[in-house]
Structures are given as structure tokens and as C-alpha cells.
Motif scaffolding. Structure first.
Motif, PDB file in Angstrom:
ATOM      1  N   UNK A  31       0.948  -1.218  -0.037  1.00  0.00           N
ATOM      2  CA  UNK A  31      -0.085   0.004   0.125  1.00  0.00           C
ATOM      3  C   UNK A  31       0.657   1.370   0.188  1.00  0.00           C
ATOM      4  N   UNK A  32       1.983   1.289   0.527  1.00  0.00           N
ATOM      5  CA  UNK A  32       2.932   2.254   0.676  1.00  0.00           C
ATOM      6  C   UNK A  32       3.620   2.600  -0.561  1.00  0.00           C
ATOM      7  N   UNK A 122      -2.558   7.806  -2.698  1.00  0.00           N
ATOM      8  CA  UNK A 122      -2.141   8.802  -1.726  1.00  0.00           C
ATOM      9  C   UNK A 122      -1.894   8.103  -0.377  1.00  0.00           C
ATOM     10  N   UNK A 123      -1.025   8.751   0.283  1.00  0.00           N
ATOM     11  CA  UNK A 123      -0.612   8.406   1.568  1.00  0.00           C
ATOM     12  C   UNK A 123      -1.536   9.347   2.651  1.00  0.00           C
ATOM     13  N   UNK A 124      -1.739   8.509   3.602  1.00  0.00           N
ATOM     14  CA  UNK A 124      -2.561   9.297   4.793  1.00  0.00           C
ATOM     15  C   UNK A 124      -1.522  10.097   5.606  1.00  0.00           C
ATOM     16  N   UNK A 137       9.809   3.319  13.395  1.00  0.00           N
ATOM     17  CA  UNK A 137       9.021   3.880  12.169  1.00  0.00           C
ATOM     18  C   UNK A 137       9.848   3.024  10.983  1.00  0.00           C
ATOM     19  N   UNK A 138       9.433   3.409   9.780  1.00  0.00           N
ATOM     20  CA  UNK A 138       9.979   2.869   8.617  1.00  0.00           C
ATOM     21  C   UNK A 138      10.216   4.136   7.631  1.00  0.00           C
ATOM     22  N   UNK A 139      10.966   4.060   6.579  1.00  0.00           N
ATOM     23  CA  UNK A 139      10.714   5.037   5.342  1.00  0.00           C
ATOM     24  C   UNK A 139      11.075   4.542   4.259  1.00  0.00           C
ATOM     25  N   UNK A 140      10.619   4.718   3.128  1.00  0.00           N
ATOM     26  CA  UNK A 140      10.818   4.148   2.035  1.00  0.00           C
ATOM     27  C   UNK A 140      11.154   5.231   0.839  1.00  0.00           C
ATOM     28  N   UNK A 211       0.340   2.939   8.942  1.00  0.00           N
ATOM     29  CA  UNK A 211       0.779   3.428   7.605  1.00  0.00           C
ATOM     30  C   UNK A 211       0.752   4.916   7.584  1.00  0.00           C
ATOM     31  N   UNK A 212       0.617   5.739   8.320  1.00  0.00           N
ATOM     32  CA  UNK A 212       0.250   7.074   8.317  1.00  0.00           C
ATOM     33  C   UNK A 212       1.682   7.812   8.508  1.00  0.00           C
TER      34      UNK A 212
END
Length: 256
Positions: A31-32, A122-124, A137-140, A211-212
Motif C-alpha cells: 500500500x505504501x 495517496x498516503x494518509x 518507524x520506517x521510511x521508503x 501506514x500514516x
């Protein structure tokens, strides 16, 4: 009276000990990733035509992208047809969409782009005021994308601290106009215990459970020279809290 089945009990305990975030991120990434894009330029007289500068992510109506203000070049050869662009990897290859600046917040290193074409996922946005030190947390994004290409990578990042953006300098000689402005009006940013690389600028930092988006990667702590970032990374990165993104969207008429 009941009897314990130790092999089954041990297996059940192992299931409970699996990190919840690890399981969540596997399910969350599909989803991300479609909402994470490359940000750069396209030039009809250049080969290749498109050039990647950093990362961005889709927000609001699916036709807007948030990235760092420092990602696009300051000057474009508009007279020769150079424009800002958003890059997406498709099965058939790389899709390039023209983009234009809609709003910017140089103080917080944020930029809002509008892109051509059909809306993208779109991301929330979350609420960065609720973030807590120690939160996972994570980052892509596209680390070293100019070398490795338009391939997304996801990294784990712990929220190590919430600190003022202004840093002390060793002497007055090291002061710059930007540092003076920051000293006069500091704001809080996220310090992450994660290694980000050139190309990760603009990457969304998100909560693996919801996922925010909680922040936007914008810089890396450099121990020595800029050249040492790749061979000897510090493992400390910084990100702009997402509430500044909310303010930027509202200024562009895209708020709630």
C-alpha cells in the motif's frame, strides 16, 4: 488436572514474540510503495531525458507530491524545455510525468508539486505531535538512486530524539545566514537512528501499524566530509515532522 504440552507451548510463545511491526510492514508495503515516487527533472536534449534527484510521496487528491525543497535544482533550462518531473517504475519501464511547483516552505525544507495524469494512490498523514521517542518507524525511498536506479528500498528507523533543528557551531566563522535564522527561530525535528543516503531526501517516514506518514526525511548527520557519507555513514538521520506538511497543504487549499 491438565497437562502442559511444552513443544506446543514453546511454539505459541514464539508466535507471540514475533515483532508486530515486522509482520505489519510486510502487509503494509504493497500500500505504501505505489505512493512513493522519484522526483527530478526531464530535459528533451539530455540523455537520458529524465534525471532522478530524490524521493517524494503522493498526498491529498493523488495529483500532488510532497518532497524536500532542496531536491529539485534551483534553476531549470526552461528555454530548452527542461521541466520538473515525477518518475514512477512500471512493468513496461519508467513513466515520467511533468510536475510544477504549487507551494513551498523553504524554512522547513518542504515543497509541494502538482503532477499531470491520472491520480495516484495517496498516503494518509498522521499527527507528528503524537510521536514518542523510542517509537519504531520506517521510511521508503530511492537511496543513491542516480547509481542504483529507480528501485525503492525500505529502512527501519527508531525515533531517537525530538531535537531543535539548530546546532551549535565551533566558531563564529562557521555561521551562515541559514544557521542564524535557525538560531533565531528554531523548530523541532525528528532524529532517527537510521542510515539515509543521497536520494532518500523526501522519503516518507511512517508508522508501520497505521501506514500514516509521521515525517519527511531531509538530512543526514555527516561525521566528516560529504564524500564520507557513503563509505562511513553516521547512522543518524533527520526528518521534518509531518504537521509542517499539513500546514503546507492547507496553504495550497488542500487541507481538511
Amino acid at each position: 488436572m491438565f497437562h502442559l504440552n511444552f513443544p506446543r507451548l514453546a511454539a505459541a510463545c514464539c508466535l507471540f514474540l514475533l515483532p508486530a511491526a515486522q509482520a505489519d510492514i510486510v502487509d503494509l508495503l504493497p500500500r505504501i510503495k505505489p505512493a512513493v515516487v522519484g522526483v527530478g527533472t526531464q530535459h528533451p536534449l539530455r540523455s537520458p531525458h529524465a534525471r532522478l534527484g530524490g524521493t517524494g510521496f503522493v498526498v491529498a487528491d493523488g495529483r500532488h507530491v510532497v518532497t524536500n525543497a532542496h531536491v529539485p535544482p534551483t534553476l531549470l533550462e526552461t528555454e530548452k524545455g527542461e521541466t520538473l518531473a515525477v518518475l514512477l517504475r512500471r512493468r513496461e519501464g519508467v513513466e515520467v510525468r511533468r510536475a510544477e511547483k504549487v507551494a513551498s516552505d523553504p524554512e522547513h525544507d518542504l515543497l509541494l508539486l502538482k503532477i499531470e495524469g491520472d491520480p495516484l494512490p495517496a498516503l494518509k498523514l498522521g499527527n507528528s505531535d503524537t510521536a514518542k521517542e523510542g517509537q519504531q518507524l520506517y521510511f521508503t525511498g530511492y537511496p543513491i538512486g542516480v547509481v542504483l536506479g529507480l528501485y525503492q528500498a525500505t529502512h527501519h528507523a527508531g525515533l531517537a530524539a525530538v531535537v531543535p533543528v539548530y546546532s551549535q557551531v565551533p566558531s563564529v566563522k562557521n555561521l551562515t545566514p541559514k544557521l542564524i535564522r535557525q538560531a533565531a527561530k528554531p523548530f523541532l525535528i525528528f532524529q532517527l537512528d537510521a542510515t539515509a543516503y543521497p536520494g532518500n531526501s523526501g522519503s516518507p517516514v511512517y508508522d508501520p501499524e497505521t501506514g500514516e506518514v509521521m515525517a519527511v526525511v531531509n538530512s543526514v548527520f555527516v561525521k566528516g566530509s560529504k564524500e564520507s557519507v557513503l563509505k562511513d555513514p553516521s547512522g543518524i538521520s533527520y526528518a521534518i515532522p509531518v504537521n509542517y506538511v499539513r500546514a503546507l497543504l492547507e496553504s495550497a487549499g488542500l487541507g481538511p
